[in-house]
Design a protein around this motif. Structure first.
Motif, mmCIF file in Angstrom:
data_model
loop_
_atom_site.group_PDB
_atom_site.id
_atom_site.type_symbol
_atom_site.label_atom_id
_atom_site.label_comp_id
_atom_site.label_asym_id
_atom_site.label_seq_id
_atom_site.Cartn_x
_atom_site.Cartn_y
_atom_site.Cartn_z
ATOM 1 N N UNK A 1 -4.932 -7.735 7.829
ATOM 2 C CA UNK A 1 -3.884 -7.254 7.038
ATOM 3 C C UNK A 1 -2.248 -7.346 7.388
ATOM 4 N N UNK A 2 -1.633 -7.506 6.322
ATOM 5 C CA UNK A 2 -0.186 -7.644 6.582
ATOM 6 C C UNK A 2 0.530 -6.447 6.085
ATOM 7 N N UNK A 3 1.426 -5.965 6.847
ATOM 8 C CA UNK A 3 2.147 -4.549 6.432
ATOM 9 C C UNK A 3 3.889 -4.843 6.422
ATOM 10 N N UNK B 1 7.750 4.416 3.889
ATOM 11 C CA UNK B 1 6.773 4.113 2.900
ATOM 12 C C UNK B 1 6.453 2.533 3.372
ATOM 13 N N UNK B 2 5.035 2.503 3.425
ATOM 14 C CA UNK B 2 4.581 1.205 3.963
ATOM 15 C C UNK B 2 3.334 0.800 3.148
ATOM 16 N N UNK B 3 3.661 -0.653 2.638
ATOM 17 C CA UNK B 3 2.579 -1.456 1.881
ATOM 18 C C UNK B 3 1.761 -2.313 2.607
ATOM 19 N N UNK B 4 0.782 -2.571 2.322
ATOM 20 C CA UNK B 4 -0.410 -3.370 3.126
ATOM 21 C C UNK B 4 -0.842 -4.474 2.040
ATOM 22 N N UNK C 1 -15.093 -4.010 -10.368
ATOM 23 C CA UNK C 1 -15.445 -3.742 -9.178
ATOM 24 C C UNK C 1 -14.462 -4.668 -8.298
ATOM 25 N N UNK C 2 -14.198 -5.778 -8.420
ATOM 26 C CA UNK C 2 -13.634 -6.580 -7.648
ATOM 27 C C UNK C 2 -11.873 -6.281 -7.778
ATOM 28 N N UNK C 3 -11.446 -5.411 -9.012
ATOM 29 C CA UNK C 3 -10.129 -4.975 -8.654
ATOM 30 C C UNK C 3 -10.236 -3.897 -7.872
ATOM 31 N N UNK C 4 -11.260 -2.938 -7.727
ATOM 32 C CA UNK C 4 -11.332 -1.777 -6.861
ATOM 33 C C UNK C 4 -11.326 -2.215 -5.563
ATOM 34 N N UNK C 5 -12.059 -3.162 -5.097
ATOM 35 C CA UNK C 5 -11.986 -3.860 -3.897
ATOM 36 C C UNK C 5 -10.675 -4.286 -3.592
ATOM 37 N N UNK C 6 -10.019 -5.024 -4.206
ATOM 38 C CA UNK C 6 -8.669 -5.727 -3.972
ATOM 39 C C UNK C 6 -7.675 -4.444 -3.746
ATOM 40 N N UNK C 7 -7.815 -3.508 -4.661
ATOM 41 C CA UNK C 7 -7.058 -2.314 -4.367
ATOM 42 C C UNK C 7 -6.893 -1.731 -3.200
ATOM 43 N N UNK C 8 -8.147 -1.544 -2.743
ATOM 44 C CA UNK C 8 -8.588 -0.839 -1.409
ATOM 45 C C UNK C 8 -7.940 -1.430 -0.191
ATOM 46 N N UNK C 9 -7.614 -2.884 -0.276
ATOM 47 C CA UNK C 9 -7.223 -3.825 0.645
ATOM 48 C C UNK C 9 -5.766 -4.273 0.511
ATOM 49 N N UNK D 1 -6.146 9.718 3.336
ATOM 50 C CA UNK D 1 -5.340 9.376 4.396
ATOM 51 C C UNK D 1 -6.117 7.868 4.893
ATOM 52 N N UNK D 2 -5.216 6.784 5.222
ATOM 53 C CA UNK D 2 -5.935 5.501 5.533
ATOM 54 C C UNK D 2 -5.390 5.281 7.124
ATOM 55 N N UNK D 3 -6.362 5.389 7.927
ATOM 56 C CA UNK D 3 -5.735 4.824 9.385
ATOM 57 C C UNK D 3 -6.345 3.435 9.574
ATOM 58 N N UNK D 4 -5.289 2.591 10.348
ATOM 59 C CA UNK D 4 -5.410 1.374 10.725
ATOM 60 C C UNK D 4 -5.260 1.140 12.137
#
Length: 159
Positions: free
Chosen positions: A91-93, A15-18, A31-39, A81-84
């Motif tokens: 981003x920090x993982x 399990x990875x958090x970023x 809207x700001x919260x949704x953008x924050x949750x995306x990152x 799926x999220x690909x990085x």
């Protein structure tokens, strides 16, 4: 830790958090919260893809996280799926959980580009799951304790 270290050191199934390091906005700013949750989110590490060449283009190495499933009534309609890229610097993982020793990874196919499709608690569970899902080239891979922990390699201890 960087995406490159996740690629190099963390096993499939972890399990990875970023995070981008910014503070969470208040709930009222939808809207700001949704953008924050995306990152600032996470998921299970399901794929590590090495650098590859397509014609004259070089596609860098990447990691893929399974962020979640959407559907209802036991039917999955959408897998997220999220690909990085391993080169992503913004981003920090962190690996928050590793697959339990003795669990079995069900991989979509043999080889380096295999994708984790199921993490079973035992070999019997993996074989039962495979009978009801269509992966003819699936490979079973038991999780062992010989994989070094990335948090120890980085000089930190697990909490």
């Amino acid at each position: 830790m960087s995406a490159q270290l996740i690629y190099d050191l963390v096993p499939l199934g972890a399990i990875i958090r970023f995070s981008d390091g910014t503070p969470r906005p208040p709930e009222r700013h939808r809207k700001k919260l949704a953008a924050w949750e995306h990152r600032n989110s996470g998921g299970r590490l399901i794929r590590k893809q090495a650098e590859r060449r397509v014609g004259n283009t070089v596609i860098g190495a990447s990691i893929t996280l399974h962020a979640g499933n959407y559907g209802g009534g036991g039917v999955v309609v959408l897998r997220v799926h999220r690909t990085f890229s391993v080169d992503s610097d913004d981003l920090r993982f962190v690996a928050t959980e590793r697959p339990r020793v003795g669990s079995v990874r069900v991989l979509s196919r043999p080889g380096e580009d295999a994708e984790l499709v199921y993490l079973a608690s035992s070999r019997a569970d993996a074989e039962t799951w495979l009978q009801s899902h269509g992966y003819p080239d699936a490979v079973l891979d038991e999780v062992t304790a010989d994989v070094p922990a990335a948090d120890v390699i980085e000089g930190r201890t697990a909490a």
